[in-house]
Design a protein around this motif. Structure first.
Motif, PDB file in Angstrom:
ATOM      1  N   UNK A 162      63.955 -42.644 -23.827  1.00  0.00           N
ATOM      2  CA  UNK A 162      62.576 -42.299 -24.163  1.00  0.00           C
ATOM      3  C   UNK A 162      62.121 -41.068 -23.372  1.00  0.00           C
ATOM      4  N   UNK A 163      62.437 -41.058 -22.061  1.00  0.00           N
ATOM      5  CA  UNK A 163      62.043 -39.921 -21.228  1.00  0.00           C
ATOM      6  C   UNK A 163      62.691 -38.634 -21.735  1.00  0.00           C
ATOM      7  N   UNK A 164      63.928 -38.743 -22.224  1.00  0.00           N
ATOM      8  CA  UNK A 164      64.586 -37.521 -22.714  1.00  0.00           C
ATOM      9  C   UNK A 164      63.875 -36.976 -23.944  1.00  0.00           C
ATOM     10  N   UNK A 165      63.526 -37.876 -24.869  1.00  0.00           N
ATOM     11  CA  UNK A 165      62.824 -37.442 -26.086  1.00  0.00           C
ATOM     12  C   UNK A 165      61.460 -36.826 -25.714  1.00  0.00           C
ATOM     13  N   UNK A 166      60.766 -37.459 -24.753  1.00  0.00           N
ATOM     14  CA  UNK A 166      59.485 -36.908 -24.291  1.00  0.00           C
ATOM     15  C   UNK A 166      59.695 -35.529 -23.662  1.00  0.00           C
ATOM     16  N   UNK A 167      60.700 -35.430 -22.804  1.00  0.00           N
ATOM     17  CA  UNK A 167      60.985 -34.161 -22.130  1.00  0.00           C
ATOM     18  C   UNK A 167      61.286 -33.054 -23.138  1.00  0.00           C
ATOM     19  N   UNK A 168      62.147 -33.366 -24.110  1.00  0.00           N
ATOM     20  CA  UNK A 168      62.519 -32.359 -25.117  1.00  0.00           C
ATOM     21  C   UNK A 168      61.315 -31.995 -25.980  1.00  0.00           C
ATOM     22  N   UNK A 205      70.418 -47.178 -14.957  1.00  0.00           N
ATOM     23  CA  UNK A 205      71.049 -47.862 -16.091  1.00  0.00           C
ATOM     24  C   UNK A 205      72.565 -47.897 -15.917  1.00  0.00           C
ATOM     25  N   UNK A 206      73.136 -46.774 -15.467  1.00  0.00           N
ATOM     26  CA  UNK A 206      74.594 -46.712 -15.286  1.00  0.00           C
ATOM     27  C   UNK A 206      75.059 -47.635 -14.167  1.00  0.00           C
ATOM     28  N   UNK A 207      74.368 -47.597 -13.030  1.00  0.00           N
ATOM     29  CA  UNK A 207      74.794 -48.394 -11.866  1.00  0.00           C
ATOM     30  C   UNK A 207      74.601 -49.894 -12.131  1.00  0.00           C
ATOM     31  N   UNK A 208      73.435 -50.278 -12.673  1.00  0.00           N
ATOM     32  CA  UNK A 208      73.210 -51.703 -12.945  1.00  0.00           C
ATOM     33  C   UNK A 208      74.143 -52.193 -14.053  1.00  0.00           C
ATOM     34  N   UNK A 215      73.049 -34.113 -18.728  1.00  0.00           N
ATOM     35  CA  UNK A 215      72.052 -33.263 -19.391  1.00  0.00           C
ATOM     36  C   UNK A 215      70.814 -33.108 -18.507  1.00  0.00           C
ATOM     37  N   UNK A 216      70.353 -34.236 -17.934  1.00  0.00           N
ATOM     38  CA  UNK A 216      69.204 -34.177 -17.021  1.00  0.00           C
ATOM     39  C   UNK A 216      69.518 -33.297 -15.811  1.00  0.00           C
ATOM     40  N   UNK A 217      70.698 -33.520 -15.225  1.00  0.00           N
ATOM     41  CA  UNK A 217      71.077 -32.760 -14.034  1.00  0.00           C
ATOM     42  C   UNK A 217      71.197 -31.272 -14.369  1.00  0.00           C
ATOM     43  N   UNK A 218      71.788 -30.966 -15.526  1.00  0.00           N
ATOM     44  CA  UNK A 218      71.917 -29.581 -15.968  1.00  0.00           C
ATOM     45  C   UNK A 218      70.551 -28.935 -16.168  1.00  0.00           C
ATOM     46  N   UNK A 225      66.357 -38.721 -15.091  1.00  0.00           N
ATOM     47  CA  UNK A 225      67.668 -38.793 -14.437  1.00  0.00           C
ATOM     48  C   UNK A 225      67.775 -40.076 -13.612  1.00  0.00           C
ATOM     49  N   UNK A 226      66.664 -40.478 -12.979  1.00  0.00           N
ATOM     50  CA  UNK A 226      66.659 -41.711 -12.178  1.00  0.00           C
ATOM     51  C   UNK A 226      66.871 -42.935 -13.056  1.00  0.00           C
TER      52      UNK A 226
END
Lengths: 59, 258
Positions: free
Chosen positions: B81-87, B119-122, B150-153, B113-114
């Protein structure tokens, strides 16, 4: 109730390490995301105050 | 069509964005909203954690390990959701030159990114006891890892260009192109039948989990969503001050708070 004793709650049915690590990591990331912007905001304010002081000294 | 249709409607919309998208106005509005959003977030977390960790019954197959779902799924949802908002903000800033939209996009990136990292770690901590492995190159896991990059980039690109306008333009292109990854993440569990399970909750069908598990999941999702809105507003306020430091209103504000 789901857990009858507190130690049962902590044990998470034998998955304590995985469950508490997951919640712990999520909590840590949340905490960093609260603290970091607050520290950054203070830094911004310090810089803005200093710049204003300098600008007024020049006048 | 009416008065909001056609070209007149578009120009009205643009006028509306320019009026309420003025950083000065938004700075004040956000300042008033932050305490309320923070309060709602805290309340949702307290209730959600109680329900998820204690009130919800154990799963008949996974025991108590499934409780990881209540942090894993909300973070995975928010990462997308955050990615869609960001874009969307990045595109708005790019097309209509709305400064506030640029700021919103930039402030969303570290939060997104957080969520992705959590999500990845959990997910990894859930995968080990259930699948017997911390990581597999499954389509869902791989596309989520790409989202993190993508976030980091995006953040690296923002940081590498000093001029805020040019930084916003360059990173907006990256953000918009990266949107193709979002449907890939969403449909990955259907297109490739690998290890990750399909969604338990969709908008179009009956939930595949019990109501006692659904309630904590929804409350924890709302908690992370409100957390995002709260911290977005905090970050945006700082960024507005930095970008508007030469304006009269910021000088007046700084003078009044010495």
């Amino acid at each position: 109730m789901t857990f009858s004793t507190f130690s049962q709650f902590l044990a998470m049915g034998g998955f304590a390490f995985y469950v508490w690590s997951a919640y712990g990591f999520a909590a840590l990331v949340v905490l960093i995301n609260v603290v970091q912007p607050i520290i950054h905001n203070r830094k911004v304010w310090r810089t803005l105050r200093r710049d204003l002081d300098r600008a007024e000294e020049d006048e | 069509m009416g008065e909001f249709g056609g070209f007149a409607g578009v120009s009205r919309l643009i006028k509306f964005i320019h009026k309420y998208g003025a950083p000065k106005r938004f700075y004040r509005l956000a300042g008033r909203l932050v305490p309320w959003f923070a309060g709602v977030t805290a309340l949702l977390f307290v209730v959600g954690l109680y329900l998820g960790l204690y009130w919800a019954p154990p799963d008949y197959q996974q025991g108590d390990a499934y409780r990881i779902m209540f942090v894993h799924v909300p973070n995975a949802w928010m990462s997308m959701m955050a990615y869609v908002i960001m874009a969307s903000f990045a595109a708005t800033g790019y097309i209509w030159n709305v400064r506030l939209a640029d700021i919103m996009a930039k402030a969303t990136a570290p939060l997104g990114a957080s969520f992705t990292l959590t999500a990845l770690v959990t997910g990894s901590l859930w995968g080990k006891p259930m699948w017997g492995t911390w990581w597999v190159w499954d389509a869902r896991l791989t596309s989520e890892l790409i989202l993190f990059f993508l976030y980091v980039g995006y953040m690296a690109l923002q940081a590498s260009i000093d001029d805020p306008r040019r930084a916003a333009h360059a990173s907006a292109i990256l953000a918009i192109v990266g949107v193709v990854n979002i449907p890939i993440i969403h449909y990955s569990v259907y297109w490739w039948h690998t290890l990750h399970q399909p969604a338990s909750l969709t908008l179009t069908s009956q939930p595949k989990i019990y109501i006692t598990m659904l309630i904590p999941l929804i409350i924890m999702s709302l908690a992370f969503m409100f957390f995002y809105f709260t911290m977005l507003l905090v970050r945006v306020r700082s960024e507005i001050l930095v970008r508007e430091q030469r304006t009269d209103w910021v000088r007046k504000l700084v003078r009044s708070k010495r």
